[in-house]
Write an enzyme that holds these catalytic residues in place. Sequence first.
Site, mmCIF file in Angstrom:
data_model
loop_
_atom_site.group_PDB
_atom_site.id
_atom_site.type_symbol
_atom_site.label_atom_id
_atom_site.label_comp_id
_atom_site.label_asym_id
_atom_site.label_seq_id
_atom_site.Cartn_x
_atom_site.Cartn_y
_atom_site.Cartn_z
ATOM 1 N N ARG A 144 0.839 -1.203 0.000
ATOM 2 C CA ARG A 144 0.000 0.000 0.000
ATOM 3 C C ARG A 144 0.867 1.244 0.000
ATOM 4 O O ARG A 144 1.996 1.228 0.443
ATOM 5 C CB ARG A 144 -0.926 -0.007 1.222
ATOM 6 C CG ARG A 144 -2.064 -1.003 1.071
ATOM 7 C CD ARG A 144 -2.961 -1.044 2.293
ATOM 8 N NE ARG A 144 -3.415 0.274 2.657
ATOM 9 C CZ ARG A 144 -3.236 0.813 3.870
ATOM 10 N NH1 ARG A 144 -2.648 0.139 4.818
ATOM 11 N NH2 ARG A 144 -3.684 2.016 4.132
ATOM 12 N N ARG A 167 -1.415 5.618 13.080
ATOM 13 C CA ARG A 167 -0.443 4.957 13.965
ATOM 14 C C ARG A 167 -0.792 5.327 15.411
ATOM 15 O O ARG A 167 -1.413 6.341 15.674
ATOM 16 C CB ARG A 167 0.976 5.371 13.639
ATOM 17 C CG ARG A 167 1.217 6.843 13.735
ATOM 18 C CD ARG A 167 2.679 7.160 13.554
ATOM 19 N NE ARG A 167 2.895 8.552 13.845
ATOM 20 C CZ ARG A 167 3.007 9.486 12.913
ATOM 21 N NH1 ARG A 167 2.927 9.168 11.649
ATOM 22 N NH2 ARG A 167 3.185 10.744 13.244
ATOM 23 N N LYS A 215 2.919 -7.383 11.945
ATOM 24 C CA LYS A 215 2.137 -7.586 10.717
ATOM 25 C C LYS A 215 2.399 -8.978 10.139
ATOM 26 O O LYS A 215 3.539 -9.373 9.925
ATOM 27 C CB LYS A 215 2.533 -6.511 9.703
ATOM 28 C CG LYS A 215 1.651 -6.516 8.466
ATOM 29 C CD LYS A 215 1.635 -5.147 7.830
ATOM 30 C CE LYS A 215 1.068 -5.186 6.429
ATOM 31 N NZ LYS A 215 0.892 -3.862 5.842
HETATM 32 C C1 BTN Z 1 0.335 -3.816 2.282
HETATM 33 O O1 BTN Z 1 1.168 -2.938 2.059
HETATM 34 O O2 BTN Z 1 -0.019 -4.073 3.441
HETATM 35 C C2 BTN Z 1 -0.293 -4.587 1.155
HETATM 36 C C3 BTN Z 1 0.583 -5.726 0.704
HETATM 37 C C4 BTN Z 1 -0.050 -6.574 -0.379
HETATM 38 C C5 BTN Z 1 0.916 -7.615 -0.923
HETATM 39 C C6 BTN Z 1 0.259 -8.555 -1.876
HETATM 40 S S1 BTN Z 1 1.284 -9.934 -2.255
HETATM 41 C C7 BTN Z 1 0.210 -10.421 -3.526
HETATM 42 C C8 BTN Z 1 -0.268 -9.156 -4.217
HETATM 43 N N1 BTN Z 1 0.643 -8.785 -5.271
HETATM 44 C C9 BTN Z 1 1.291 -7.652 -5.008
HETATM 45 O O3 BTN Z 1 2.145 -7.115 -5.736
HETATM 46 N N2 BTN Z 1 0.866 -7.151 -3.815
HETATM 47 C C10 BTN Z 1 -0.149 -7.993 -3.228
#
Ligand code: BTN
Length: 344
Positions: free
Chosen positions: A140, A339, A205
Amino acid sequence: MHTDDLKYKSFKKRNNTMQNPSLSDQLVAMLADGQFHSGEAIGEVLGVSRAAVWKRLQALEALGLSIESVKGKGYRLKSAISLFDQQQLDKMAIEFGLPAMALHRELDSTNAELLRLLASHQAEKGQIVLAEKQTAGRGRRGRSWSSPYAANVYLSLLWTFERGMRQLDGLSLVVGLALQRCLAELGFCDARIKWPNDVLVANRKIAGILLEINGDPTDQFHVVIGIGLNVNMLDSHGSIDQAWTSLQQQQKVLHDKHQVLQVLLASLLPMLAKFERHGFNHFVSDWSEVDALHGQEVTVTIGDQAVVGEYRGVNANGELKIATTHGERTFNGGEVSIRKSYHG
Ligand code: BTN
């Protein structure tokens, strides 16, 4: 370029999945148990010379696997791994009534791949793309998502909505709730969600969600639901700039990724169906029960602005509520970050 050329290109790309495992894929499947296998035995099973085995082993090291070689014993992975198997995924897809899942050894990003498939009309609702490794995993707010080979679940699922963007409110929270329930099912009763959709175990996380939208927001549109779930990742996989954990790190056992995926889909798919019918409203009280920020003093940052207040949970649209000195304020996703406030 002619559109037919484009189709052909992506068709070739699509075939570049694990439907036809390469020698390297077969070799890594053999070594996955973490036991010693002699070069001779490997060569025999794969039908190649010992020199060819050696070359393939080097390719596996380039993927990020640590291989130990002991004279008289052979080769083994320093620690056992869990790999997805296309046949098991095919069975699972049938069981859940989904299109065949596309498994890749390595991709830039499963979200990017699913968006490409969508652009070339090769993906339908329920389509899942999985990868054993992502070289440009997306997180994100433009962050990257650490995606070492064979360690975790990197999954993208395509969902289609018929009635415009309003429907989308709260979707990412519902996906977070599905992950929380999946984790509870796997024995993590303390799994919590930090708004909007960070999934935490022991305050670290363990999973993240990235939704990417395609289509007309006022009419039918598609959502690529990207999920990264840390399954067997260990410190040896490299450093990450935030507090993280994984199933294996918590429970000290190697987890079978098929079992994890099975539990995840069993939780997620019915919840998506319910969300389509009723929206987030039907999930507010369940979500609030596993809300990691319950009763906290928080800071919401929007760009370079910071709003401090008392956390008041979420409303029927999945928006965050904060009681500030100027009254209650609500925030939706996107640019908002949150946060805990630190005192003293
Ligand atoms: C975050 O930042 O919390 C979101 C992370 C999301 C990661 C997943 S892994 C599968 C899918 N493909 C990606 O490139 N990102 C999501």
